[in-house]
Structures are given as structure tokens and as C-alpha cells.
Design an enzyme around this catalytic site. Structure first.
Site, mmCIF file in Angstrom:
data_model
loop_
_atom_site.group_PDB
_atom_site.id
_atom_site.type_symbol
_atom_site.label_atom_id
_atom_site.label_comp_id
_atom_site.label_asym_id
_atom_site.label_seq_id
_atom_site.Cartn_x
_atom_site.Cartn_y
_atom_site.Cartn_z
ATOM 1 N N PHE A 7 0.820 -1.208 0.000
ATOM 2 C CA PHE A 7 0.000 0.000 0.000
ATOM 3 C C PHE A 7 0.856 1.261 0.000
ATOM 4 O O PHE A 7 0.570 2.217 -0.712
ATOM 5 C CB PHE A 7 -0.928 0.012 1.215
ATOM 6 C CG PHE A 7 -2.055 -0.971 1.098
ATOM 7 C CD1 PHE A 7 -3.037 -0.794 0.134
ATOM 8 C CD2 PHE A 7 -2.146 -2.058 1.939
ATOM 9 C CE1 PHE A 7 -4.093 -1.694 0.015
ATOM 10 C CE2 PHE A 7 -3.190 -2.966 1.829
ATOM 11 C CZ PHE A 7 -4.165 -2.788 0.872
ATOM 12 N N GLU A 57 -10.253 -12.740 13.019
ATOM 13 C CA GLU A 57 -10.830 -13.132 11.734
ATOM 14 C C GLU A 57 -10.589 -14.615 11.439
ATOM 15 O O GLU A 57 -11.493 -15.333 11.006
ATOM 16 C CB GLU A 57 -10.232 -12.276 10.608
ATOM 17 C CG GLU A 57 -10.791 -10.860 10.605
ATOM 18 C CD GLU A 57 -9.906 -9.851 9.895
ATOM 19 O OE1 GLU A 57 -10.339 -8.690 9.756
ATOM 20 O OE2 GLU A 57 -8.768 -10.200 9.489
#
Lengths: 421, 421
Positions: free
Chosen positions: B15, B171
């Protein structure tokens, strides 16, 4: 499920084995399906995974998921370590299973015709792992070319040789040419992927021998239009890290792919029956093993002739054999003993060459080019198992068609071959 | 491109690095982006690849393809072998590059806090290869359980321990519980996946420390409702092939996943600057390396405080740093020399727990459950690079939602760990 029901053991979850199991839905039997992988693979599209057009899960479905609703089936992910026909037992690596009926449908693998030393330099295409290894090799070659200052080395990195002019070889060569000419355009600054050289070498006199000679010629013209150099009647005499030897000519190429030969699964050797040159088991007319009516061989492992022609090693033939084996066992379970010879219904043949180019043959109807491509596209999407896979594949291809991008251009892992490269 | 233009060298295509390169579109500079992989990875969804919900190519895009239209960029797939700040050179494995501006954005990797011997038994999740290895391990454990006659061994095969209660750990644990409880229902005949035990171990006093304590408690309740056993304040003291040791208790588990620690990329060691405990480089307020205004550090490798709080190692922060680095270089290229401190704008935090369960925090606005899950879903699909990936991910999730199936349940390759298992 009562243990006294007869036990049907199916080895191999490809088109043949899976068709047998599905045909036996509702039959009064316990069925066990054994495969060393957890998934059924739609092999006809494997070259699309190898050439980064599709993601691996798009052409595979877990066997358990496919068979979830068929309560008389147990799926085991294991490998076969031995078959004992006398005691009717199959030894897996983790347990041993008795059987009343055995269906052996373990298919074929690629063969190097006695040159197993070529294998590390010219990978073949039979499994998802093979496809991902080829994808890694092809994409990495372009990456290395971008960093190769030496023009000779760069040229070798941008040279791709496909050995074998059957359907897989034609599909690989055509797609590689497309990738070089269209997909990668504008993405490199130092090397020019359009200068890549794709060579298709076939020892026989024409491509796609399963097709009519007129379609072989058309396929060749379509490939050449895409930029593939086709060499017919030339045998490969050597493969190593530097490239291939065709006759007496040495061709420098860092990427060599093998699409030339298949050999039957080595499981055939435990079946104690005559086999053909490719190792396939010569079965009776009803697909049973000579002397063992309780053992059936289906798919690429079976060698059988129908209407005086050998049944080809293609997906529809495997499916038909699988269904036949299932029906035969179902009949025996009902107490019927009449022999039922296997009959192959030739559903036609299709091979794709690239974007909007294919050849098709349905009996005497033969066509090529755009229409054949649309037929090929429709047929392959239709036969892909599962609605969702159909949707994703369509979406992948629709966007690939319009954008010329390929959506699985992801290099993961690292092969031994690439290390220090 | 004229060679006399200043050369901006960006290390890392995550990113941060990708944002720097895109911010410099149109700038009067030659830009080179180096990454050891060929793709940009949407890391926030990596756990979905690990848990077979998404195919690997769905969350990755080739860097070349993303940057194809930006003509001032050259992309190289290579690894960094050394950085020489004095001569302004970066040594790659295949060539050496001079630079005028250097942006180091090589991110973080998982860390075992001095217990590197745990790594083979408790893989972490940072790359697609990691995700595919975890997928293989998780799916294979259920397969092995189906064949394990010994109930103790079967129980160990159906025990999953996730170490670390941050977003990734939450998660992973939530999704593993869903797979066992819902996805695999009805697919096994001998083992019952619903008897699987998923344990989430966190050494600290609460889950998701980046969130408000009220949301940590909600996340824990949601996880427990899914069937996850949450253990807080308990430190892992050992990991081996048989399981984990928590305090003095030995827990038998064949699958252990590591989500506990990150360490900055080892490239930081060549930057000759003070680093924090996790190995991150302590940068100046404008992200530059102390004493080297021409070198900027961005993303997870940079340690910086904003408004008296450390900037977290999350995707939005990495993107903002990347954009800042790009703007700073663009300003210097225009001749501006004024210092521009980096300012972090907290865009909020989201973590998903499972089907229809998530927690969200935007400043003082906090919510959880179904609404948070929809926000999470929308945000993640939106930020996935590329329209097509968005479409495929939506399709995958839409069908997964309705059918409880997972579309990437394909085991490929074979890890060392699984051999002979």
C-alpha cells in the site's frame, strides 16, 4: 448405513470415477471414493490456469462438496499403495479397504518416452500443481527478461517451446503467443514481450491428429497468424536447462513445456492384465478386467476399441465409461448378470487456438474460426461443474476478452528450477 | 525517457510503495519500483484466502498491470541485497541501482519473539504463499480426521489454535469456527466437523486492542457465539508438532496458526538509524531518515507518532504515508525545501468476526453486529484494486453467503509438515 450392503470402491475422482459414483446414487451399496487430491478437476481448462487466465479454484470443486447430498458415499483423500485382486483388498497409505466391486479410474499422467531426465526442464500439465508451476515459470521468464542486459540471454528468456501438437500443445502455444502479443503490451520498459518467440514442435506430420486433416491445416494457419512458429515432422532429441534440441538444431529457450505424451496411471501394474504401449489396461468389452468381472477399469486408464476404433482419452469418453461402470454395477446389485458391452458415442471434438479461433468437428460437420470458438466457449463453460464456477469463468473471460488482461497473473511459491535464476 | 531526470527508487509494492509511485504520476522523474513478488496484495483479505473463501488471484493484482499506463515507472521483480546510503546505491540480486530519492516501504513480517523454532508448527499470515500453506493445512486436517480411527488423534486433528487476538487472529478464529460449523456440514461420514474445537489465545487482557474496550467485549461475545473458545491473559509457552503449551497446560492440536507478532522488514537494518523494539525505523516528522532527507521510510517499516499516538500498522496509514512520501518528493523535484510533517488521519477501524458479525469504530461512533459487517463488506470490496476483482469477490461472497460453501477449497502442493501425516 448397514455394513452388510455390498461395498463399491472407486479409485479416482476424475470424470470417470465421479460419473460412476453419481450413477450409483440411490443404489443399495456402500460407496467409497478415494482420490489423492480433495478436488475434481475440470482438466480441459487446465491450460487456462497454466497461462494465468483462470484462478485454480475456478476449475476445481471439492469432491466432498459435489457429493455432499449423496449419503451412500464416503470420500477419502488418500493414495493407493497396492491392490490385491485375490483377497479383494485395496491398501491405502492410511487404511486397507475390502471391496465387492472395484472401479479403477486413476487416469493418465504425462510421459517422457524414456527421457525422464527431461522432466525438470519441460514440465507437463496434468494437475493444478503442474499448472501453477507452469504459470510461475512463464511469468517469471518475462520478469527475468526485463532485467537481462545481455541480448542473447534476453532472447532465450523470451523463447517458449511447446513440445507436442495435440490439443493441449495447440492451446498452450496459442495462449502464450496471445500473452506476449497482447496481454503484456505496454507493461515492460526494457524488454519487449512482443519479440517473444513461441515455437510448437510436433514429431508427426500434422497438428491435432484427432481431427480431420482439413482442420489440422486450419489450426496451423490460425496459430501462425497469432505468431506461433509451427514445426511439423521434427522430433525433439534433447531438453536441458538451456533449451531444446530439435533434430540437430539447438534452440535456446528458458521455458519449455511438455504436451507430447501421456502414460496410464501406474496403478495399472497391479491389475495383473495385459496393457498397451502407453500402459493402459486392455479391458473386456464391458470394461471389466479379464478374469475379474468385479473389477472395472474406466477413463484414460482403460484401453478399448469401439466400432473398430480406439476410444480416445478425452473427457466425454471418460464420463461415458464412468456411467457405464456405474450402470453395470447397479445391474449386478439387482441380480442381473447379462453382459453389457460399452458403446462410445462420439460427441465431437473441439480445440481452441486462441482468442476467437478454434476448430470443431461433429461427425461430418466441421468448422473453424469464430463460430467454433463460440461453440467451444459455451461447451466448456456449460460442462464446468457448478453454477458459481460457470459465472466466475464467464466473468473472467468476458473481462479478459474486452481488456486483454489475464486475471490470475500471480506468481506464488518458488520452483527449484527458478532458484538463483 | 532522458537519463538525466532524477531517479526515484521505491522498494516494496504494498500500500505504501504503490501509493508513492501513483502520487508521482506525471512527475519529472524516472521511477523504479522493486518488489520481490510480481503483485500488489490486498492484505486485509488475506485471511479469506487462507480460509478458502477467496482464490489467491482475487485479492492480488500484477504491479505491472496496475502501473501499465504510468510511463515514468519501471517495475522490477527482484530482491534487495543491500543499501549503501553513502554512495546512494541499492544492490538487488540481479543489478545495482543508483538513486536520487529512495523510498523504503518493505513492510513487516510475522515474528515469533525469539521462538523461531515455533515457525514450522505455527505458520503466520503475510503473503499469498503463507495463505495457501495455511489453507492446505486446515483442509488437510479435516481430511485426516475422517481417516483417524483413534478418537484422541481425531480430536487433535479437529483442534485449531489461533495465537494472537488482534484483527487477524479474530478473523481467522471466527472463520475457522464457521467452516467447521457450517461449510463442511454433511460432507464427512466418519468424523463430525462440528465437533471441531477452535481456540483463540491472547496474552493480553482483551481482544482487538486497537478498538475501544466495549467493542473488544462485543467481539469476544460474537466469537463465543460462533463456538470459539477465547482465552485471555494466557501466554503461549511452547509450540510443537503435537500442539501448544499455554501456561502449564498442554493442548493437543494439529493445526496452530500464528497471528501474534509482527516485526519490521529486515531491510531496516541497512538504514543506519535507531529502530524500535519491533525493528521499525524511527523516522523524522516528514518520514525521512535522520540525516538523510533523500531517503523516506513509509508503511509498516516506519515508526512515527502523530498527535502523541503511534501511527498504527494498518493499510490506510500505509497508503497515507505513501502519498505523503510521493508529495514530498514531488515538492523537492519542483525545488521546494520546506519540511512537511506527516499527519495521520484516522479513518476508523473495522474488524470482522464471521458471517454477519463485525465491530466498527469511527472516532466516537462505535457499532457492532450486522451493520458493522455490512460496512466492513462494502469497505473491503471497494478498496480492492480493480473493478473485476470487486465483481468476483462480490460474487464469491454472495454465493458463499447463501450456500455456506467456500469456493477456494482446493488443496494444491504439499507442505513439508504434512508429509507422512
Amino acid at each position: 448405513m448397514p455394513a452388510q450392503l455390498p461395498h463399491v470402491l472407486v479409485l479416482g475422482g476424475g470424470f470417470a470415477g465421479l460419473s460412476t459414483v453419481r450413477t450409483l446414487a440411490g443404489a443399495p451399496a456402500r460407496i467409497t471414493l478415494v482420490d489423492r487430491r480433495n478436488h475434481h478437476l475440470f482438466q480441459p481448462l487446465l491450460y487456462q490456469v497454466a497461462t494465468a487466465g483462470l484462478a485454480a479454484p475456478s476449475i476445481a470443486a471439492p469432491l466432498r462438496q459435489i457429493l455432499r447430498g449423496q449419503r451412500n458415499v464416503t470420500v477419502l483423500m488418500d493414495e493407493v499403495a497396492g491392490i490385491d485382486l485375490a483377497t479383494r483388498q485395496v491398501r491405502l497409505t492410511r487404511e486397507t479397504l475390502d471391496y465387492d466391486y472395484l472401479v479403477v479410474a486413476t487416469g493418465a499422467t504425462h510421459a517422457y518416452f524414456g527421457h525422464d531426465d527431461w522432466a525438470p526442464f519441460a514440465p507437463g500439465l496434468k494437475s493444478l500443481d503442474d499448472a501453477l508451476a507452469i504459470r510461475r515459470r512463464v511469468l517469471t521468464a518475462f520478469e527475468r527478461a526485463e532485467q537481462a542486459p545481455d541480448p542473447v540471454r534476453r532472447r532465450a528468456l523470451l523463447s517458449f517451446v511447446v513440445i507436442g501438437g495435440g490439443a493441449t500443445g495447440v492451446e498452450l502455444a496459442g495462449t502464450l503467443a496471445e500473452i506476449a502479443r497482447h496481454t503484456l503490451t505496454g507493461e515492460f520498459r526494457r524488454a519487449d514481450p512482443r519479440q517473444a518467440c513461441v515455437l510448437l514442435v510436433e514429431a508427426g506430420p500434422r497438428l491435432l491428429t484427432a481431427f480431420d486433416p482439413s482442420l489440422s491445416a486450419k489450426a496451423q494457419r490460425q496459430l501462425e497468424r497469432l505468431g506461433v512458429q509451427v514445426r511439423l515432422g521434427q522430433a525433439v532429441t534433447g531438453v536441458d536447462a538451456d533449451g531444446v534440441r530439435v533434430g540437430n538444431e539447438q534452440i535456446a529457450a528458458r521455458t519449455v513445456l511438455w504436451a507430447a505424451g501421456v502414460a496410464a496411471s501406474p496403478l495399472g501394474q497391479w491389475l495383473d492384465a495385459p496393457r498397451d504401449r502407453a500402459g493402459r489396461v486392455l479391458v473386456e468389452a464391458d470394461l471389466s478386467l479379464p478374469g475379474h468381472p468385479e473389477v472395472l477399469v474406466a477413463g484414460d486408464l482403460a484401453s478399448i476399441r469401439c466400432d473398430d476404433r480406439p476410444v480416445p482419452g478425452v473427457a466425454p469418453a471418460a464420463k461415458q465409461m464412468g456411467v457405464h461402470a456405474g450402470r453395470l454395477i447397479a445391474a449386478r446389485l439387482r441380480g442381473e448378470r447379462a453382459p453389457q458391452p460399452f458403446r462410445y458415442r462420439d460427441a465431437g471434438a473441439l480445440a481452441t487456438i486462441g482468442r476467437m479461433a478454434a476448430v470443431a468437428q461433429f461427425g461430418r460437420v466441421r468448422f473453424s474460426g469464430l463460430i467454433a470458438w463460440w461453440v467451444w466457449l459455451g461447451a466448456h463453460i456449460w460442462f464446468l461443474i457448478g453454477f458459481r464456477n460457470r459465472m466466475v469463468v464467464m466473468l473472467d473471460w468476458a473481462t479478459a476478452y474486452w481488456t486483454q488482461a489475464r486475471h490470475a497473473r500471480i506468481v506464488t511459491g518458488r520452483g527449484e528450477h527458478e532458484k538463483g535464476d
